[in-house]
Design an enzyme around this catalytic site. Structure first.
Site, PDB file in Angstrom:
ATOM      1  N   LYS A  32      -7.033   4.194  -5.955  1.00 32.18           N
ATOM      2  CA  LYS A  32      -7.569   5.402  -5.330  1.00 32.18           C
ATOM      3  C   LYS A  32      -6.481   6.241  -4.671  1.00 32.18           C
ATOM      4  CE  LYS A  32      -8.971   5.036  -1.271  1.00 32.18           C
ATOM      5  NZ  LYS A  32      -9.619   4.715   0.013  1.00 32.18           N
ATOM      6  N   THR A  33      -5.594   5.603  -3.901  1.00 34.86           N
ATOM      7  CA  THR A  33      -4.552   6.343  -3.176  1.00 34.86           C
ATOM      8  C   THR A  33      -3.634   7.070  -4.143  1.00 34.86           C
ATOM      9  OG1 THR A  33      -4.614   4.720  -1.393  1.00 34.86           O
ATOM     10  CG2 THR A  33      -2.684   6.143  -1.497  1.00 34.86           C
ATOM     11  N   ASP A 223     -11.031  11.582   1.772  1.00 32.82           N
ATOM     12  CA  ASP A 223     -10.935  10.168   1.407  1.00 32.82           C
ATOM     13  C   ASP A 223     -12.041   9.393   2.122  1.00 32.82           C
ATOM     14  OD1 ASP A 223      -9.963   7.809   0.353  1.00 32.82           O
ATOM     15  OD2 ASP A 223      -8.402   7.567   1.862  1.00 32.82           O
ATOM     16  N   GLU A 224     -12.465   8.268   1.546  1.00 32.85           N
ATOM     17  CA  GLU A 224     -13.492   7.392   2.146  1.00 32.85           C
ATOM     18  C   GLU A 224     -14.745   8.191   2.529  1.00 32.85           C
ATOM     19  OE1 GLU A 224     -13.011   4.392   1.859  1.00 32.85           O
ATOM     20  OE2 GLU A 224     -10.962   3.779   2.289  1.00 32.85           O
ATOM     21  N   GLN A 254     -18.659   0.212  -0.552  1.00 35.34           N
ATOM     22  CA  GLN A 254     -17.851  -0.155   0.608  1.00 35.34           C
ATOM     23  C   GLN A 254     -18.241   0.638   1.846  1.00 35.34           C
ATOM     24  OE1 GLN A 254     -13.590  -1.167  -0.214  1.00 35.34           O
ATOM     25  NE2 GLN A 254     -13.992  -0.238  -2.204  1.00 35.34           N
ATOM     26  N   ARG A 607     -11.027  -8.123  -0.946  1.00 35.42           N
ATOM     27  CA  ARG A 607      -9.700  -8.107  -0.299  1.00 35.42           C
ATOM     28  C   ARG A 607      -8.752  -9.080  -0.997  1.00 35.42           C
ATOM     29  NH1 ARG A 607      -9.891  -3.750   0.652  1.00 35.42           N
ATOM     30  NH2 ARG A 607     -11.881  -3.874  -0.400  1.00 35.42           N
TER      31      ARG A 607
END
Length: 764
Positions: A32-33, A223-224, A254, A607
Site C-alpha cells: 500500500k505505501t 491513507d487508512e 482492518q 502481522r
C-alpha cells in the site's frame, strides 16, 4: 518511467489513474505505501504542482516514510507537498486562519492530561461528584460530541442527549461541556478533537477560506480511510468537492478503531458519494506465507459487512499455524517464552523478530514474568511515552507559557515549580480574580498590585518578569538556545540536578535527552523554520505510533493488537484466544461489535511474516479468582487444514462439555472435534488431526534429567511429546540440539537446555 517497473499490474493501474475519484482496497501486506508514494510521485512527474497535493495519514511515521520515498523519485519537490496526519495538517492550516474563529495563531494544543486537569477544576467549581462524573467518562463524552460535530449549544438543545444524561444521573454534562469549551477558548487552547472540529467550523462559517483550500488542494489522497470518523470524512469531502481528484486507500478488514469514533461505513459506502468511482483491489500479500494468508482469509470471511476481495500470497506455504493450549495464563506465558527461546536458537533469529500480541494490556503480566525468568529482553509498547513524563511536561509547560501566556494549564503547572512562594491558595486567588474580572490569569499576574493583595504580589511579579524575559529571548534565538536558557533560568535544571536519588538522576537525564532532541531539531537541514515554537508544534502532534520506539533495539515486542497495526514481525504469538477475552465480553451484544473484534483478530494474524502461533488458557485469574475459560469462537472459524495443535495443558475441572472432551483426550479417549461448544451444522467443525491427538500423560516418576552427557541411542521421555529415542546430537554447549524420534508424534529437534528430558536408559 523506471519507478513504475516494480509494480504489479493492479498496483500500476492504481498509480496511473490520477484523475477523478479513486478507491484503492489494499489487503494486508499488499504494498500500500509503495502505491501511495508512487502515485504522488507520478502526479508530480506528470506536471502537477507539488504545492497542490494534499496527503493525509494517521501517523507521522507513515508520512515521513512516504515523503522519503517520494523524494527518492522526484527530488526536493517532495518538500512542498502538504503531507502529514489529519491533526498536524489541519493544525498547520489553523495556525494560518485561526484569527477568523477568534483564536490566536500561537494557540496551545492540549493533550489528554491537560484536558483532564481542566475538567477536574470545573467539576470542583461546580461541586459535582467526581465519581459520578468520572473525568475519563466526561472527556470521552465531549470527544464523541466533537467528532460528530455537536457543539455544546447543540448538545444542550438535543432532547435525546439530554434524556440520556438525565436517566444516567448526569444532567450537568451539557454545562460541563460548555464550561470546558469556554475555558479552552479563554486559554487560547485547542484539544486534539478541536483541531478537526474547529477546521470544520472554519470551513463552514468562512466560504472564502473553503474556496481557497479547495483550489489549493487539487489532488487529495487519504491513507487508512477505514479509520476516518465523521469529522474527518466531512473535511475531506468538502475539500475535494471542486476537483473531485480524491483517492482513498484502506482496508475495511482492518477497521478496528470504532471505540475512538472511526466509522467503517465511510469506506463501505464511498461509492454512494462518488458514483463514477474507480476501484482497484491490491490482493497480493507480499508479507506473509500462504498458510498465514489462508488463515486470515478464513477468519474474515465470517464477517457480513465487508468489501469482498481475494487476498493471496505467492510465497512458500510455510509452517502450519500452531495452536497452544495451556492450563493457566502463567503456563501460557511460560510456553510462549520457551517457544521464542527455542525458535531463536534453532532458526538463528534476533529478539526483535518476535512479537507477542494481546487483546488487553493486563495480559502482559504473565508474559513479562515468563520472559524475565528466562532472561529474554523485551519492550512493552503503549506504556508511558517520553513526552508524558512529569519532568518533560514541566519543562514543556515553560515553553508553552513562553509562546502563549494565556495557557492556564501550563501556568498552573509551573507557577510554583520550582518552589517560589506561590502556593495553591495563591493560585486559587489568581484564578478567582481572573474570573471576577473576566480576564485571563496571566493578565492578573502581569499587574498583581491591581488585582492581588499581600505578599503574593511580589512573588507573582517576579515570576511574570521571568516569563516575559523568556518571551523576548525566544523571538531571536534558535530552538536549542532558547530551550537551554529557559531550562537553566527557570530553576528547573538546578532543582533536578540537586536531587541525587536514582529517580532524580533519571529525571535529569531525561531533560538532557529532551535538550539533545531540540538541538538535533535545530540542526536539521530539511526544514526552514527552526524556532522553539515550531518544535513545540511537532511534539504536541506526535501520535502513539511515533513515540518512544527504537526500531534498532533487539528486544521481543509486547503490545496490544491495536498498537500493532501497521507493523510486521517475522514470528508472532497471539495470546489469550478465549471467549469473553477475545472476543471481548463487551463485543457480544451486537453483530457490528463482534465483527470489529474479528477484524482485530485478522489484523493480529496478518502481522506475521513466516510463523504464527496462537494460544489460549483453560483457566485464568480474574480479579483474584481462578476462572475456567472457554476457547474463542474465532478458533473454530479457522480451516483445520492450516493448523497444528499442541495440547499441553492438564485436564480442567470445569463442567464445560469442551473440557470433558479434553479429559477424554488425556485418558486416551476421543479427541474433541471443535475448539468450543457445539455449533449449528452451518459452522464447519475443526478436525483436530494433529500429532497430539492423544496427549501424553507424564510417568509418575517423571523428573528432568541432567542431559549434559546425553548420547545418541538413549531412550528418553518428554513431558509433552512422550517416549522417544535420540537419533542425533549437534552443536556446542550450551546450545546442543537433539534430534529425537517420539513414538506418538514423530521426529522433533529440541534445544537441550530447554527440553526437560527424563533419561530412561542408555541402551543403544
Amino acid at each position: 518511467m523506471d519507478y513504475l517497473q516494480g509494480l504489479n499490474p493492479e498496483q500500476r493501474a492504481a498509480v496511473e489513474q490520477t484523475e477523478g475519484p479513486v478507491m484503492i482496497i489494499a489487503g494486508a501486506g499488499s504494498g500500500k505505501t509503495r502505491v501511495i508514494t508512487y502515485r504522488v510521485a507520478h502526479l508530480i512527474r506528470k506536471g502537477v504542482d507539488s504545492f497542490n497535493i494534499l496527503v493525509l495519514t494517521f501517523t507521522n511515521k507513515a508520512a515521513r516514510e512516504m515523503r522519503e520515498r517520494i523524494t527518492h523519485v522526484v527530488g526536493t519537490e517532495a518538500k512542498n507537498i502538504w503531507m502529514g496526519t489529519f491533526h498536524s495538517v489541519f493544525a498547520k492550516l489553523l495556525r494560518v486562519e485561526a484569527d477568523k474563529i477568534g483564536y490566536p495563531n500561537n494557540f496551545t494544543i492540549y493533550d489528554t492530561d491537560d484536558s483532564k486537569s481542566v475538567l477536574r477544576a470545573i467539576l470542583k467549581e461546580m461541586n459535582l461528584d467526581d465519581k459520578l462524573y468520572n473525568v475519563n467518562f466526561v472527556l470521552n463524552r465531549i470527544s464523541a460530541s466533537k467528532n460528530n460535530l455537536i457543539s455544546w449549544q447543540e448538545y444542550q438543545k438535543n432532547e435525546q442527549i439530554q434524556a440520556d444524561d438525565m436517566s444516567s444521573g448526569r444532567g450537568q454534562l451539557g454545562v460541563i461541556y460548555q464550561n470546558y469549551a469556554t475555558r479552552c477558548f479563554r486559554a487560547g487552547a485547542m484539544d486534539f478533537d478541536d483541531l478537526l472540529y474547529k477546521t470544520n467550523e472554519l470551513l463552514k462559517l468562512h466560504p472564502e477560506v473553503l474556496n481557497k483550500y479547495q483550489h489549493k488542494f487539487k489532488y487529495l489522497m487519504v491513507d487508512e480511510y477505514q479509520d476516518t470518523n465523521f469529522s474527518q470524512y466531512l473535511i475531506v469531502k468538502k475539500l475535494a468537492a471542486v476537483n473531485e481528484n480524491l483517492c482513498v486507500v484502506g482496508d475495511d478488514a482492518q477497521s478496528i478503531y470504532a471505540f475512538r469514533g472511526a466509522n467503517i461505513q465511510n469506506i463501505l459506502n464511498f461509492e454512494k458519494d462518488y458514483p463514477d468511482l474507480k476501484v482497484f483491489k491490491l490482493e497480493q500479500n507480499y508479507r506473509s506465507t500462504q498458510n498465514i494468508v489462508n488463515v486470515a482469509n478464513s477468519i474474515i470471511s465470517n464477517n457480513k459487512e465487508q468489501l469482498k476481495k481475494n487476498v493471496f500470497s505467492e510465497k512458500e506455504a510455510g509452517d502450519k499455524i500452531k495452536i497452544l493450549r495451556a492450563f493457566s495464563d502463567n503456563e501460557e506465558g511460560k510456553m510462549v517464552a520457551e517457544a521464542i527461546m527455542q525458535d531463536r536458537s534453532l532458526k538463528g533469529k534476533k529478539w526483535h523478530d518476535f512479537a507477542i500480541l494481546y487483546r488487553t494490556n493486563a495480559q502482559s503480566r504473565s508474559m513479562e514474568e515468563a520472559l524475565r525468568k528466562l532472561g529474554v529482553p523485551y519492550k512493552i509498547y503503549g506504556g508511558l511515552s517520553f513526552y508524558q513524563r512529569k519532568e518533560i511536561k514541566d519543562l514543556v509547560a515553560y515553553f508553552r507559557l513562553t509562546f502563549n501566556a494565556n495557557d492556564e494549564e501550563a501556568l498552573k503547572r509551573i507557577i510554583n515549580y520550582p518552589k517560589r512562594g506561590i502556593g495553591d491558595t495563591s493560585v486559587e486567588k489568581i484564578i478567582i480574580s481572573a474570573d471576577q474580572n473576566q480576564i485571563t490569569p496571566w493578565e492578573v499576574i502581569v499587574e498583581p498590585a491591581k488585582y492581588l493583595e499581600g505578599k503574593i504580589s511580589g512573588a507573582v511579579s517576579t515570576f511574570a518578569t521571568m516569563i516575559q524575559s523568556f518571551q523576548v529571548l525566544a523571538k531571536t534565538k534558535s530552538a536549542y538556545e532558547a530551550a537551554l536558557y529557559i531550562a537553566q533560568h527557570s530553576g528547573l535544571l538546578k532543582d533536578l540536578y540537586e536531587d541525587k536519588s536514582v529517580e532524580g538522576l533519571n529525571r535529569y537525564e531525561n531533560i538532557q535527552e529532551l535538550l539533545n532532541g531540540i538541538k538535533e531539531f535545530s540542526e536539521r537541514e530539511d526544514i526552514e523554520e527552526k524556532g522553539l515554537d515550531i518544535f513545540m508544534q511537532d511534539i504536541a502532534l506526535l501520535t502513539n505510533d511515533d513515540k518512544d520506539k527504537n526500531p534498532d533495539a533487539d528486544t521481543v515486542s509486547l503490545m496490544t493488537i491495536h498498537s500493532s497495526k501497521g507493523l510486521e514481525f517475522s514470528q508472532v504469538h497471539v495470546v489469550g484466544l478465549e471467549e469473553n477475552l477475545f472476543p471481548s465480553q463487551m463485543s457480544l451484544n451486537s453483530r457490528s461489535d463482534l465483527e470489529e473484534e474479528r477484524r482485530l483478530f485478522y489484523v493480529a494474524v496478518t502481522r506475521a511474516e513466516t510463523k504464527l502461533t496462537i494460544s489460549y488458557a483453560t483457566s485464568r485469574f480474574k480479579f483474584g479468582t481462578l476462572i475456567s475459560c472457554e476457547p474463542s469462537r474465532f478458533l473454530d472459524e479457522i480451516d483445520a487444514k492450516y493448523l497444528e495443535l499442541d495440547y499441553s495443558a492438564k485436564p480442567s475441572t470445569s463442567n464445560n462439555p469442551f473440557f470433558d472432551d479434553d479429559r477424554k483426550a488425556w485418558s486416551g479417549g476421543k479427541q474433541a472435534d471443535t475448539f468450543s461448544k457445539p455449533k449449528p451444522a452451518t459452522s464447519a467443525p475443526v478436525k483436530t488431526t494433529s500429532i497430539l491427538a492423544k496427549a501424553h500423560v507424564p510417568s509418575p516418576n517423571f523428573a528432568p534429567s541432567d542431559t549434559s552427557n546425553l548420547q545418541v541411542g538413549m531412550e528418553v521421555e518428554h513431558e509433552r511429546f512422550g517416549f522417544g529415542k535420540v537419533l542425533n546430537l549437534e552443536g556446542n554447549k550450551p546450545d546442543i540440539k537433539a534430534t529425537i524420534f517420539f513414538k506418538e508424534i514423530g521426529q522433533k529437534q529440541l534445544l537441550l537446555k530447554f527440553a526437560k528430558l527424563y533419561i530412561i536408559n542408555n541402551i543403544n
